[in-house]
Design an enzyme around this catalytic site. Structure first.
Site, PDB file in Angstrom:
ATOM      1  N   LEU A   7      80.904 -14.631   4.242  1.00  0.00           N
ATOM      2  CA  LEU A   7      81.856 -14.504   3.128  1.00  0.00           C
ATOM      3  C   LEU A   7      81.701 -15.642   2.131  1.00  0.00           C
ATOM      4  O   LEU A   7      81.890 -15.455   0.928  1.00  0.00           O
ATOM      5  CB  LEU A   7      83.291 -14.487   3.657  1.00  0.00           C
ATOM      6  CG  LEU A   7      83.689 -13.260   4.493  1.00  0.00           C
ATOM      7  CD1 LEU A   7      85.090 -13.426   5.046  1.00  0.00           C
ATOM      8  CD2 LEU A   7      83.574 -11.968   3.689  1.00  0.00           C
ATOM      9  N   ASP A  51     101.677 -14.578  19.536  1.00  0.00           N
ATOM     10  CA  ASP A  51     100.589 -13.742  20.055  1.00  0.00           C
ATOM     11  C   ASP A  51     101.112 -12.455  20.689  1.00  0.00           C
ATOM     12  O   ASP A  51     100.473 -11.408  20.594  1.00  0.00           O
ATOM     13  CB  ASP A  51      99.798 -14.558  21.099  1.00  0.00           C
ATOM     14  CG  ASP A  51      98.564 -13.825  21.604  1.00  0.00           C
ATOM     15  OD1 ASP A  51      97.781 -13.366  20.767  1.00  0.00           O
ATOM     16  OD2 ASP A  51      98.390 -13.723  22.841  1.00  0.00           O
ATOM     17  N   HIS A  95     103.887  -7.155  20.146  1.00  0.00           N
ATOM     18  CA  HIS A  95     103.927  -6.200  21.255  1.00  0.00           C
ATOM     19  C   HIS A  95     105.331  -6.060  21.858  1.00  0.00           C
ATOM     20  O   HIS A  95     105.840  -4.955  22.036  1.00  0.00           O
ATOM     21  CB  HIS A  95     102.973  -6.619  22.371  1.00  0.00           C
ATOM     22  CG  HIS A  95     101.554  -6.830  21.925  1.00  0.00           C
ATOM     23  ND1 HIS A  95     100.957  -6.090  20.948  1.00  0.00           N
ATOM     24  CD2 HIS A  95     100.601  -7.694  22.343  1.00  0.00           C
ATOM     25  CE1 HIS A  95      99.701  -6.490  20.781  1.00  0.00           C
ATOM     26  NE2 HIS A  95      99.477  -7.469  21.624  1.00  0.00           N
ATOM     27  N   LYS A 121     100.819 -16.065  30.496  1.00  0.00           N
ATOM     28  CA  LYS A 121      99.459 -16.036  31.036  1.00  0.00           C
ATOM     29  C   LYS A 121      99.453 -16.784  32.362  1.00  0.00           C
ATOM     30  O   LYS A 121     100.355 -17.564  32.646  1.00  0.00           O
ATOM     31  CB  LYS A 121      98.499 -16.696  30.042  1.00  0.00           C
ATOM     32  CG  LYS A 121      98.443 -15.931  28.710  1.00  0.00           C
ATOM     33  CD  LYS A 121      97.130 -16.088  28.006  1.00  0.00           C
ATOM     34  CE  LYS A 121      97.111 -15.394  26.649  1.00  0.00           C
ATOM     35  NZ  LYS A 121      96.809 -13.963  26.720  1.00  0.00           N
TER      36      LYS A 121
HETATM   37  C1  BG6 Z   1      96.519  -9.362  22.645  1.00  0.00           C
HETATM   38  C2  BG6 Z   1      96.746 -10.838  22.757  1.00  0.00           C
HETATM   39  O1  BG6 Z   1      97.138  -8.844  21.506  1.00  0.00           O
HETATM   40  O2  BG6 Z   1      97.042  -8.711  23.793  1.00  0.00           O
HETATM   41  C3  BG6 Z   1      96.122 -11.384  24.022  1.00  0.00           C
HETATM   42  O3  BG6 Z   1      96.192 -11.490  21.624  1.00  0.00           O
HETATM   43  C4  BG6 Z   1      96.570 -10.611  25.220  1.00  0.00           C
HETATM   44  O4  BG6 Z   1      96.421 -12.766  24.185  1.00  0.00           O
HETATM   45  C5  BG6 Z   1      96.427  -9.111  25.006  1.00  0.00           C
HETATM   46  O5  BG6 Z   1      95.784 -11.005  26.329  1.00  0.00           O
HETATM   47  C6  BG6 Z   1      97.083  -8.326  26.122  1.00  0.00           C
HETATM   48  O6  BG6 Z   1      96.780  -6.976  25.964  1.00  0.00           O
HETATM   49  P1  BG6 Z   1      96.788  -5.991  27.216  1.00  0.00           P
HETATM   50  O7  BG6 Z   1      96.530  -4.658  26.629  1.00  0.00           O
HETATM   51  O8  BG6 Z   1      95.723  -6.473  28.141  1.00  0.00           O
HETATM   52  O9  BG6 Z   1      98.156  -6.121  27.832  1.00  0.00           O
END
Ligand code: BG6
Length: 510
Positions: free
Chosen positions: A107, A254, A259, A359
Site C-alpha cells: 500500500l 477482541d 461476539h 483465553k
Molecule cells: C476472534 C478473536 O474474533 O474470535 C480471537 O479475534 C478468538 O481472539 C476467536 O480466538 C474465537 O473464535 P471461535 O470461533 O474459535 O470461538
C-alpha cells in the site's frame, strides 16, 4: 424437543454463491490462511462456488500465483475444519487451487500493483451477467479507510462491488466513526458488510429459529420467568503469535464488543416483524441502546478482568501472557473479562446478563445459559427453590446442542426422588448434514449480497458507546492474574457470588 426432525439441510447450507471475484487484502495473513481459504475450500467441496468465481489474494509478498497456490494448499491440508469435514477429493482441491491468484501490492509503495489488480479483474471470465466483486479487508482496521480510498482512486470501487470489514472495527467509538465515515465515503452502507463470525455459527442462527419459530418460549422469555442469562466464550489457546494485535485490544475489544454483545442481542431482542435484513438489525440495535451504562466505580464493581499467568495446562507448561512471543515485559491488557450487564427495558428489567470470555481456560466452549426462576412453592422432598434446575443451555461449540434441563422423577417404587433430566436437541444428530463453518455461511451471504447476518454501522457504534466507559474505568488498574487451565480469576466468581449465583461450569469441567 424430540430428536426426530426431518433430515433436511439447514437453511442456507446448500445455497450457491453468485459468480464473484473475491479479492482478499491480507491474502497471505493468518485470517486468510486459517479461516477464509479453508471455508472457501469447503464451499468448493459442496459445489457452492460458481464455476467462474475467482479468489484474488493481495499482499505485500512478491509471489506469483503458483507460490500462492502452494502456500494455500499447505494451509488447508492440516486445517481442523477441513479435516473434520473428511477427505477432499484431488479434483476438488485442484479446481479450488486454480481459482486462486496472487497480486503483490504494497500500500505504501504500490508500484504497478493497482494496475495489475485492475488488469486481472478486468480479465474476468465472460458470460456472467451480474458478476459480483467483493473486497475482503483482512487487515488492521486503521487501514480500512485508506484501502477504500485507494480502490476508488484506482477505479475499482464502482458498480455493485462490496466491501467486507473484519472486526474489531476501531478501538473505540471515535475511531469506529472515523473508519465508518472513511469507508462510507466510498461504499454505501448497503455495500458494506461488517463481519462478526459468531453470527455465522449454526447454533446462533438456530437461536433465532428457536425463539421466533416456536411458540412455547415467548411467554416465558422475560424477567418474570428468567432469573439471569450467562454467555460464555472460553478458549484453551493463548494469544500465540498475535501478541502485537492483541496487546492493543484485549478481551473486551477482541471478543466482548462484538461476539458476546451480538449473542446478548439475539437473546434479548424483540421479535422482528420479518426475517429481513433491516428488521432483524433494527431489533438488535435497540437492545444495544437499552444496555444500562456502566462507568466509573460501577463499572469496576460489575466487571472482572484477568490475565493468564504461566503454568501448566493439560499436562504441559505454557507461558504467561507476558511471556508469549512478541511480548516485551509487563502489560495490563486483559485476556479474560467477566461482566454483568443490564438491559433496561420492560422485558428484562432486573435480569442480569453475565458475559465472560477468556483465553487459556480449562476447555474450549461457547454457550448461552438461560437460567429460569425456581418454583414458588417446592413440594417434593429435597427440592429447593433456588437455583432452579430449569436451564436452557444453547451450546455453540464444540458441539451444537440445545438442552433444556428439567427435574424428573427417578424411576422406582421407593420414595419419590427427583433427578435432573435434560431434553436435548443435538443438531448434528438430528440433521444428517455437516454444519457449515461460520465463514462458509458468511462468505456465501456476502457473495449473494445478503447482509442480514452482518453488523450495521449503528450496531457497531452502539456497542462501542457502551464498551468505551468500561474500558475507561479500567485505566490505571491491573488485571487479576489467573492460572492457565482453570475457570478464570476469582473476581469473576465473586461477581456472581455476590447475588448468590454461580457460573454454570457443568459441561466445562466435566
Ligand atoms: C476472534 C478473536 O474474533 O474470535 C480471537 O479475534 C478468538 O481472539 C476467536 O480466538 C474465537 O473464535 P471461535 O470461533 O474459535 O470461538
Amino acid at each position: 424437543m424430540p430428536a426426530s426432525a426431518p433430515a433436511t439441510p439447514p437453511p442456507g447450507a446448500a445455497r450457491s454463491a453468485a459468480p464473484t471475484d473475491l479479492v482478499v487484502f491480507g491474502g497471505t495473513g493468518d485470517l486468510a490462511m486459517r479461516k477464509l481459504l479453508p471455508a472457501l475450500l469447503l464451499c468448493e467441496k459442496d459445489g457452492r462456488l460458481a464455476p467462474t468465481t475467482r479468489i484474488v489474494a493481495v499482499s505485500r509478498d512478491g509471489i506469483g500465483d503458483a507460490d500462492y497456490r502452494g502456500k494455500a494448499e499447505a494451509a488447508v491440508a492440516d486445517n481442523p475444519s477441513v479435516l473434520r469435514a473428511g477427505a477432499v477429493p484431488a479434483p476438488v482441491l485442484r479446481r479450488f487451487l486454480e481459482r486462486l491468484h496472487h497480486v503483490p501490492l504494497d500500500l505504501d509503495e504500490p508500484g504497478d500493483g493497482w494496475d495489475r489488480l485492475r488488469a486481472l479483474l478486468d480479465a474476468a471470465p465472460g458470460g456472467d451477467a451480474g458478476r459480483g466483486r467483493v473486497y475482503y479487508l483482512a487487515m488492521p482496521p486503521m487501514l480500512f479507510g485508506r484501502i477504500c480510498a485507494d480502490l476508488e482512486a484506482n477505479g475499482l470501487a464502482g458498480g455493485e462491488s462490496r466491501v467486507v470489514l473484519e472486526k474489531p472495527l476501531g478501538r473505540d467509538l471515535e475511531s469506529a466513526r472515523e473508519i465508518n465515515d472513511a469507508v462510507g465515503a466510498v461504499f454505501s452502507e448497503r455495500r458494506t458488510f461488517r463481519i462478526d463470525h459468531y453470527l455465522g455459527k449454526e447454533t446462533v442462527q438456530n437461536l433465532l429459529a428457536l425463539r421466533f419459530a416456536n411458540m412455547f418460549l415467548e411467554p416465558v422469555w422475560n424477567s418474570r420467568w428468567i432469573d439471569h442469562v450467562q454467555i460464555t466464550a472460553a478458549e484453551t489457546v493463548g494469544v500465540g503469535t498475535r501478541h502485537g494485535y492483541y496487546d492493543r485490544s484485549g478481551a473486551m475489544r477482541d471478543m466482548v464488543q462484538n461476539h458476546l454483545l451480538q449473542l446478548l442481542c439475539l437473546i434479548a431482542m424483540e421479535p422482528p416483524s420479518s426475517f429481513d435484513r433491516e428488521a432483524v438489525r433494527d431489533e438488535k440495535v435497540k437492545v444495544l441502546q437499552s444496555l444500562a451504562p456502566l462507568a466509573g466505580e460501577e463499572a469496576l464493581r460489575h466487571t472482572a478482568r484477568g490475565q493468564y499467568s504461566a503454568g501448566s495446562q493439560g499436562g504441559r507448561e505454557v507461558p504467561g501472557y507476558t511471556g508469549e512471543p512478541g511480548a516485551d515485559g509487563a502489560s495490563s491488557t486483559e485476556t479474560f473479562v467477566a461482566l454483568e450487564a443490564a438491559v433496561a427495558n420492560w422485558r428484562w428489567a432486573g435480569v442480569p446478563f453475565y458475559l465472560r470470555t477468556g483465553k487459556r481456560m480449562a476447555r474450549r466452549y461457547s454457550e448461552i445459559v438461560v437460567q429460569f426462576r425456581g418454583v414458588p412453592h417446592p413440594i417434593f422432598p429435597g427440592q429447593g427453590a433456588a437455583p432452579s434446575p430449569n436451564r436452557l443451555v444453547i451450546r455453540l461449540q464444540p458441539e451444537e446442542t440445545i438442552r433444556l434441563h428439567m427435574l424428573a422423577k427417578e424411576p422406582g417404587a421407593g420414595e419419590l426422588r427427583l433427578r435432573p433430566a435434560p431434553l436435548e436437541l443435538s443438531l448434528s444428530d438430528s440433521f444428517a448434514v455437516r454444519s457449515p463453518d461460520a465463514y462458509e455461511r458468511l462468505l456465501m451471504d456476502v457473495m449473494n449480497g445478503d447482509p442480514t447476518l452482518f453488523m450495521r454501522r449503528d450496531e457497531v457504534e452502539a456497542a462501542w458507546r457502551w464498551v468505551d466507559p468500561v474500558i475507561g474505568a479500567w485505566q490505571g488498574t491491573d488485571p487479576e492474574p489467573y492460572a492457565p487451565g482453570g475457570t478464570g480469576p476469582q473476581g469473576a466468581h465473586d461477581l456472581l457470588a455476590r447475588s448468590g449465583r454461580a457460573w454454570h461450569e457443568g459441561e466445562m469441567t466435566r
